[in-house]
Design an enzyme around this catalytic site. Structure first.
Site, PDB file in Angstrom:
ATOM      1  N   SER A 144      39.275  52.671  40.794  1.00 43.61           N
ATOM      2  CA  SER A 144      37.964  53.081  40.696  1.00 43.61           C
ATOM      3  C   SER A 144      37.222  51.855  41.045  1.00 43.61           C
ATOM      4  CB  SER A 144      37.628  53.032  38.925  1.00 43.61           C
ATOM      5  OG  SER A 144      36.585  52.958  38.623  1.00 43.61           O
ATOM      6  N   TYR A 169      38.526  49.980  30.769  1.00 40.05           N
ATOM      7  CA  TYR A 169      39.111  50.824  31.692  1.00 40.05           C
ATOM      8  C   TYR A 169      39.254  50.370  33.106  1.00 40.05           C
ATOM      9  CZ  TYR A 169      38.245  54.652  35.170  1.00 40.05           C
ATOM     10  OH  TYR A 169      38.522  55.633  36.404  1.00 40.05           O
TER      11      TYR A 169
END
Length: 347
Positions: A144, A169
């Site tokens: 990501s 995350y």
């Protein structure tokens, strides 16, 4: 090839599985159908792949052995299941694994950190172990843009330091990259990590800005604009992302192996940054409605700007995203209106 796509009921996983099937590959999709967002959307995606809801709801022998009319086989399973996952690899004998399953969402990780450790760390470790023991030819996995964290240099480059994540995350995704590097180095199988930027398009996630804004505007509700609109994102249309992923999956990596380039990492985005207010303007034009805007300060775990340098992906795979923000937004709006008209509206 026979390809495992994890997260196949998710936004990007669904689109990747669909494209691979269209290209004639044998695809097995895995997903746990968690309730992070409306599961009916996940079932609807699987229905598009030819999987009946009755088979998707619970993993059983029938679901494990029955293919959809499109040739897609669906397995409902948690990646954390250290008994079932190796059995699946042993039975199916995959050539390539495309690992897109993860607990998504930056803000959700602030309140539910354990979920991210279980899915994104333990689950990914299990995938790596299965790839190692079952001689997988290539693991392609999702990272990501969140890993760039407090990085101030724009555009983001894979050579940039990514030691300052601002959400759990992001930290789990950086961990995935480190784990993949270790396995490629120790056990000699190729891994390719893809740092996704802001992906949008039909069948998108309900927790993302495109979906939230469209829903609110159509209902006559105000939209929440964070950092008073002073934000930029590398918005990337899902079809452009899918072209890149499939090209990497299909590419013969023999040359990489010969050159001992087992570990690779790429940004995959639109190669440009769009101001949030311009993004909202494109959405207003597609909907024919002016949005009511409520301005808020920056949210914890968020960053002001993202922008992908995709030069390496262009050089190695001739990756060239070409969907304009206006075209992509219009396609999403068309899908949204059609889908929720048939579903009776958003609850």
């Amino acid at each position: 090839m026979k390809i495992l796509v994890t997260g196949a009921a998710g936004f990007i996983g669904f689109h990747v599985a669909k494209r691979l099937l269209e290209k004639g590959h044998d695809v097995v999709g895995l997903d746990n159908i968690n309730d992070y967002y409306d599961v009916s959307l996940k079932y609807a995606r699987l229905l598009e792949l030819g999987v009946a809801k009755s088979l998707a709801e619970k993993y059983n022998e029938l679901a494990a052995s029955k293919k959809s009319p499109q040739g897609f086989k669906f397995i409902r399973m948690n990646l954390e299941d250290r008994d079932a996952l190796p059995k699946l690899f042993e039975t199916e004998k995959f050539d390539v694994v495309c690992s897109l399953a993860a607990q998504a969402g930056v803000r959700y990780s602030l309140e539910n950190p354990e979920t991210y450790i279980n899915s994104n760390i333990i689950g990914f470790f299990n995938v790596l172990e299965c790839c190692r023991h079952h001689k997988i030819k290539h693991l392609v996995y999702a990272s990501s843009s969140s890993v760039y964290g407090l990085n101030k240099k724009i555009p983001f480059d894979t050579s940039d330091n990514v030691d300052r994540p601002v959400s759990l995350y992001a930290a789990t995704k950086k961990s995935n990259e480190l784990m993949a590097h270790t396995y490629s180095h120790l056990y000699g199988f190729p891994t390719t990590g893809l740092r996704f930027f802001t992906v949008y398009g039909p069948w998108g996630r309900p927790d993302m800005a495109m979906f939230l804004f469209t829903d609110a505007i159509l209902k006559g509700n105000p939209i929440k604009v964070f950092n008073h609109g002073k934000m930029e994102r590398d918005f990337t249309y899902v079809d452009d992302i899918v072209v890149g992923i499939v090209r990497i999956i299909e590419n013969n990596i023999g040359e990489r192996i010969a050159n001992k380039e087992l570990y690779k990492l790429y940004n995959i985005g639109n190669n440009q940054s769009v101001n949030l207010m311009d993004f909202i303007k494109a959405l207003e034009q597609s909907l024919g409605v002016t949005a009511q805007k409520e301005m808020f300060p920056m949210q914890p775990g968020d960053v002001t700007a993202t922008w992908a340098n995709v030069d390496d992906l262009i050089k190695d795979y001739d990756y060239r995203p070409n969907t304009s923000i206006q075209e992509g937004v219009q396609k999403f709006v068309d899908w949204f209106k059609k889908y929720y008209k048939s579903e009776g509206g958003v609850e």
